[in-house]
Design an enzyme around this catalytic site. Structure first.
Site, PDB file in Angstrom:
ATOM      1  N   THR A   3     -39.224 -14.420  55.450  1.00  0.00           N
ATOM      2  CA  THR A   3     -39.100 -15.543  55.917  1.00  0.00           C
ATOM      3  C   THR A   3     -38.924 -15.850  57.410  1.00  0.00           C
ATOM      4  O   THR A   3     -39.791 -16.654  57.861  1.00  0.00           O
ATOM      5  CB  THR A   3     -37.842 -16.532  55.142  1.00  0.00           C
ATOM      6  OG1 THR A   3     -38.000 -16.231  54.046  1.00  0.00           O
ATOM      7  CG2 THR A   3     -38.048 -17.925  55.644  1.00  0.00           C
ATOM      8  N   HIS A  41     -32.763  -7.235  49.487  1.00  0.00           N
ATOM      9  CA  HIS A  41     -33.624  -7.948  49.764  1.00  0.00           C
ATOM     10  C   HIS A  41     -33.139  -9.490  50.294  1.00  0.00           C
ATOM     11  O   HIS A  41     -31.943  -9.667  50.351  1.00  0.00           O
ATOM     12  CB  HIS A  41     -34.200  -8.464  48.306  1.00  0.00           C
ATOM     13  CG  HIS A  41     -35.390  -7.362  47.803  1.00  0.00           C
ATOM     14  ND1 HIS A  41     -36.778  -7.508  47.704  1.00  0.00           N
ATOM     15  CD2 HIS A  41     -35.191  -5.926  47.614  1.00  0.00           C
ATOM     16  CE1 HIS A  41     -37.029  -6.379  47.266  1.00  0.00           C
ATOM     17  NE2 HIS A  41     -36.308  -5.447  47.314  1.00  0.00           N
ATOM     18  N   GLY A  42     -33.779 -10.327  50.501  1.00  0.00           N
ATOM     19  CA  GLY A  42     -33.491 -11.609  51.083  1.00  0.00           C
ATOM     20  C   GLY A  42     -32.694 -11.514  52.335  1.00  0.00           C
ATOM     21  O   GLY A  42     -31.541 -12.093  52.508  1.00  0.00           O
ATOM     22  N   GLY A  43     -33.032 -10.691  53.351  1.00  0.00           N
ATOM     23  CA  GLY A  43     -32.383 -10.460  54.531  1.00  0.00           C
ATOM     24  C   GLY A  43     -32.290 -11.617  55.686  1.00  0.00           C
ATOM     25  O   GLY A  43     -31.570 -11.875  56.382  1.00  0.00           O
ATOM     26  N   HIS A  51     -33.985 -14.778  48.421  1.00  0.00           N
ATOM     27  CA  HIS A  51     -35.119 -15.095  48.960  1.00  0.00           C
ATOM     28  C   HIS A  51     -35.357 -16.501  49.689  1.00  0.00           C
ATOM     29  O   HIS A  51     -34.695 -17.228  49.159  1.00  0.00           O
ATOM     30  CB  HIS A  51     -36.542 -14.498  48.297  1.00  0.00           C
ATOM     31  CG  HIS A  51     -36.507 -13.284  47.608  1.00  0.00           C
ATOM     32  ND1 HIS A  51     -36.507 -13.120  46.440  1.00  0.00           N
ATOM     33  CD2 HIS A  51     -36.548 -12.166  48.275  1.00  0.00           C
ATOM     34  CE1 HIS A  51     -36.501 -11.845  46.237  1.00  0.00           C
ATOM     35  NE2 HIS A  51     -36.647 -11.387  47.234  1.00  0.00           N
ATOM     36  N   GLY A  52     -36.001 -16.431  51.000  1.00  0.00           N
ATOM     37  CA  GLY A  52     -36.026 -17.830  51.499  1.00  0.00           C
ATOM     38  C   GLY A  52     -35.189 -18.257  52.475  1.00  0.00           C
ATOM     39  O   GLY A  52     -34.436 -17.324  53.143  1.00  0.00           O
ATOM     40  N   ASP A 109     -44.406  -4.980  48.455  1.00  0.00           N
ATOM     41  CA  ASP A 109     -43.173  -5.720  47.969  1.00  0.00           C
ATOM     42  C   ASP A 109     -43.412  -6.522  46.729  1.00  0.00           C
ATOM     43  O   ASP A 109     -44.478  -6.835  46.540  1.00  0.00           O
ATOM     44  CB  ASP A 109     -42.913  -6.723  49.126  1.00  0.00           C
ATOM     45  CG  ASP A 109     -41.418  -7.313  49.204  1.00  0.00           C
ATOM     46  OD1 ASP A 109     -40.478  -6.504  48.509  1.00  0.00           O
ATOM     47  OD2 ASP A 109     -41.095  -8.302  49.602  1.00  0.00           O
ATOM     48  N   HIS A 110     -42.256  -6.344  45.785  1.00  0.00           N
ATOM     49  CA  HIS A 110     -42.437  -7.285  44.572  1.00  0.00           C
ATOM     50  C   HIS A 110     -43.796  -7.397  43.855  1.00  0.00           C
ATOM     51  O   HIS A 110     -44.188  -8.343  43.664  1.00  0.00           O
ATOM     52  CB  HIS A 110     -41.847  -8.660  44.836  1.00  0.00           C
ATOM     53  CG  HIS A 110     -40.406  -8.785  45.213  1.00  0.00           C
ATOM     54  ND1 HIS A 110     -39.467  -8.733  44.241  1.00  0.00           N
ATOM     55  CD2 HIS A 110     -39.948  -8.897  46.264  1.00  0.00           C
ATOM     56  CE1 HIS A 110     -38.376  -8.867  44.894  1.00  0.00           C
ATOM     57  NE2 HIS A 110     -38.582  -8.971  46.028  1.00  0.00           N
ATOM     58  N   ASN A 151     -35.145  -5.934  53.912  1.00  0.00           N
ATOM     59  CA  ASN A 151     -36.319  -6.811  53.833  1.00  0.00           C
ATOM     60  C   ASN A 151     -36.143  -8.049  54.639  1.00  0.00           C
ATOM     61  O   ASN A 151     -35.198  -8.947  54.182  1.00  0.00           O
ATOM     62  CB  ASN A 151     -36.681  -7.155  52.303  1.00  0.00           C
ATOM     63  CG  ASN A 151     -37.202  -5.900  51.583  1.00  0.00           C
ATOM     64  OD1 ASN A 151     -37.025  -4.659  52.223  1.00  0.00           O
ATOM     65  ND2 ASN A 151     -37.535  -5.930  50.416  1.00  0.00           N
TER      66      ASN A 151
HETATM   67 ZN    ZN Z   1     -37.586  -9.346  47.663  1.00  0.00          ZN
END
Ligand code: ZN
Length: 278
Positions: free
Chosen positions: A229, A204-206, A176-177, A80-81, A226
């Site tokens: 967190t 992203h940031g699911g 994200h987070g 990832d990233h 994704n």
């Molecule tokens: Zn991401």
């Protein structure tokens, strides 16, 4: 044995999405695989660069290689990233199935150049690639991005074609987070890309999106979601709850089991939601 690209294309066609979970040790990897097996769905184990650096690429690959190989459902290892082309190549060499090169902080042309370099290297070794366009806010690898920049339709189409990546992660308004307020997502962009883009789209940031939002995104063409967190919280909260409820138990395996159950339940919930996109 199917490939990650085949599984992503099947998901897109049939209207579900693969969960891509950021694991951080053997316990969390095993919990995700068991959750996917119980749901009979393919799954992606993904690693942050931080996790790879903590263990070492070869060591981390060895830690989960048997788990992936013996999984009853198709299971893949994805990076990832990764902002560093050389590091992405290192993971390709170490045996990852897929790598994400995130050069989205660079100007458009430089993002294309870096992404293409990593992607070409991956493809030469039978490995898939994911690229990002726009700015996804929040904390990622301890770096805070606070100014959101959504991907543009035309640029995304151009970027995906010019880089030759297999999976596209456009910034669509997720973060994200932990969400502090309900995010405004660009569903229209997802819908247009879902119709037109040859590549499957990644969200992203699911963590923290509602089940209805997941279902809507997946119905519009998202094929990979994704989750990072939520898994970390399940792990730490599972430990905290166990220690609080059984303060006199000093059997480590009991604690491990409680953390395993907690992580598995969260992974399973997400996989079940992603399985019913349409
Ligand atoms: Zn991401």
């Amino acid at each position: 044995m199917s490939t990650m690209l085949e599984e992503m294309n099947r998901a897109r066609k049939e209207g579900y999405a693969l969960g891509a979970f950021n694991f951080f040790n053997f316990l969390s990897a095993q919990a995700v695989i068991e959750a996917a097996e119980e749901c009979h769905k393919p799954v992606i184990l993904q690693t942050s660069v931080k996790t790879v650096k903590y263990y070492g690429a070869r060591e981390l690959h060895a830690m989960v290689a048997d788990l992936l190989k013996n999984s009853k459902v198709p299971a893949f290892l994805h990076l990832d990233h990764c902002k560093d082309v050389a590091f992405a190549k290192e993971c390709v060499d170490a045996g990852w199935d897929s790598i994400m090169i995130d050069a989205s902080a660079h100007p458009f042309e430089e993002n294309i150049r870096m992404t293409k370099e990593a992607s070409d290297y991956a493809h030469a070794h039978g490995v898939f690639s994911e690229g990002e366009l726009g700015v996804i806010t929040g904390v990622e690898e301890d770096v805070v991005a606070d100014v959101e920049k959504l991907a543009d339709y035309d640029d995304t189409v151009k970027f995906a074609a010019a880089t030759g990546i297999d999976f596209m992660a456009p910034a669509i308004g997720t973060a994200h987070g932990v969400y502090k307020k309900t995010p405004h997502l660009n569903f229209e962009l997802v819908e247009r890309l879902g119709k037109d883009l040859p590549q499957p789209i990644v969200c992203h940031g699911g963590t923290g999106l509602s089940d209805d939002t997941f279902r809507k995104l997946i119905s519009l063409g998202i094929a990979k979601v994704n989750i990072s967190t939520a898994l970390k919280h399940a792990y730490i909260d599972g430990a905290e709850k166990y220690a609080r409820e059984t303060p006199d138990d000093y059997e480590p395996l009991h604690l491990e089991q409680a953390m395993f159950d907690s992580v598995k339940a969260v992974a399973k919930h997400h996989i079940e939601v992603f399985a019913n996109g349409r």
